[in-house]
Design an enzyme around this catalytic site. Sequence first.
Site, mmCIF file in Angstrom:
data_model
loop_
_atom_site.group_PDB
_atom_site.id
_atom_site.type_symbol
_atom_site.label_atom_id
_atom_site.label_comp_id
_atom_site.label_asym_id
_atom_site.label_seq_id
_atom_site.Cartn_x
_atom_site.Cartn_y
_atom_site.Cartn_z
ATOM 1 N N PHE A 1 -26.908 4.907 -40.445
ATOM 2 C CA PHE A 1 -26.236 4.961 -39.144
ATOM 3 C C PHE A 1 -26.470 3.647 -38.407
ATOM 4 O O PHE A 1 -27.612 3.249 -38.185
ATOM 5 C CB PHE A 1 -26.748 6.124 -38.288
ATOM 6 C CG PHE A 1 -26.085 6.170 -36.937
ATOM 7 C CD1 PHE A 1 -24.786 6.632 -36.807
ATOM 8 C CD2 PHE A 1 -26.747 5.721 -35.805
ATOM 9 C CE1 PHE A 1 -24.157 6.654 -35.563
ATOM 10 C CE2 PHE A 1 -26.123 5.736 -34.559
ATOM 11 C CZ PHE A 1 -24.828 6.206 -34.440
ATOM 12 N N ASP B 1 -32.032 -3.125 -39.325
ATOM 13 C CA ASP B 1 -31.675 -2.404 -38.091
ATOM 14 C C ASP B 1 -32.898 -1.603 -37.648
ATOM 15 O O ASP B 1 -33.171 -0.531 -38.170
ATOM 16 C CB ASP B 1 -30.467 -1.497 -38.378
ATOM 17 C CG ASP B 1 -30.074 -0.619 -37.189
ATOM 18 O OD1 ASP B 1 -30.857 -0.529 -36.221
ATOM 19 O OD2 ASP B 1 -28.985 -0.016 -37.241
ATOM 20 N N LYS C 1 -32.578 1.140 -28.347
ATOM 21 C CA LYS C 1 -33.303 2.353 -27.982
ATOM 22 C C LYS C 1 -34.553 2.067 -27.141
ATOM 23 O O LYS C 1 -34.430 1.740 -25.980
ATOM 24 C CB LYS C 1 -33.604 3.171 -29.234
ATOM 25 C CG LYS C 1 -32.323 3.685 -29.885
ATOM 26 C CD LYS C 1 -32.464 5.049 -30.502
ATOM 27 C CE LYS C 1 -31.110 5.693 -30.719
ATOM 28 N NZ LYS C 1 -30.383 5.278 -31.898
#
Length: 399
Positions: free
Chosen positions: A138, A223, A252
């Site tokens: 993702f 990532d 995040k």
Amino acid sequence: MQATTTEMFEAMNAVMPITSRPALAFVRGRGSWLWDHEDRVYLDFVQGWAVNALGHCPALIARALNDQANTLINCSPAYHNLQAVLYARELAKASGMDHVFLANSGAEANEGAIKLARRWGARHRDGAYEIITFEDAFHGRTLATMSASGKREFAALFEPKVPGFRKARLNDLASVEALINSRTAAVMLEPIQGEAGVVAASDAFLRDLRALTTRHGVLLMVDEIQTGMGCTGRLFACEHAGVRPDVMTLGKGLGGGVPLAALLATREASCFEPGDQGGTFNGNPLMAAVGLAVLEHINDAAFLANVRAQSVYLRARLERLSAQHGLGPVRGRGLLLALELNRDCGAELVTAAREHGLLINAPRPHLLRFMPSLTVSRAEIDDAMTRLEAALGEVTGSI
Ligand SMILES: *Cc1c(COP(=O)(O)O)cnc(C)c1O
């Protein structure tokens, strides 16, 4: 602004329906706790989707926002600002990267990484543009990052996808090597696939991937949007494997709750030319000031040691619960953990747990994910286990 409950439910009709949400609205939060419109309190093990690294409304962030809001909020990315340059220096130092581009969301940072790989391929590898990504990965919800993702649910959406992404299998080096050709510019992966259900790339796989990409002269892009900023017990997850990528993306927890993300690159990989990359809000001093405060707080040996200690405790409690209820193994690292349920009751458990005042997430039907604040206490972990156990009794008792 105050509103009656009826007014609030009416107002929800104005929100574009993009996902199904429970019929409540949160009003305030503090540490591991959230209060809804009826002042019901919830223990929050979702924390904005692994965003509130320091819990809800930490004084440190409120102070940084307030001070900076009274000093300078925005001055256009056409100029340097003091907070952004100081933050870039600290982030580069902490990550071992050379250059930092600040962004507003994880998807935007990854979009930048994808563009950087293509620019690098154009400049250094005879127009190579393909990026090898992974099944179940993702990377975000823009068109290019959805195309880079390997989420099965995305496969049929918004066709045609952005071309140039080829999917390998995690922890299968041969599947990566088989896809490398003269068009390959980069390999991109999450050290732990969070949305896929907390599935880790092994340290050995990460090291092999580093060697493989170096040997073939392509970029390794990591990532770390979900795994970075201390949640695995080190500042960045690739430190566990001792791997330094060419490109890293963060998001995040980076801003501890405010919209902040970053694209980082080594000097060799950093090859944007003027005009290639930018954005109105990128590097604004308000978010940079928060990022700087959060980084200083998390990048601290005692803080990270405490994350590891709480992880050992949460893992042991989850393992005990699993043994008592005949559930599956616990996996993950640090305070990014998942519990396999051995049956597809994740969604029911999330609902039942919420009714018991605990917020958790089921990224897959057979799996729960726990993303507490990195400052969660033992008492809060105990409390969460009591609530989860009550929910489990209800749900598994009814199966
Ligand atoms: C959340 C996430 C993203 C996307 O970040 P947004 O801020 O939601 O755009 C990308 N990659 C990973 C690994 C993520 O967990």
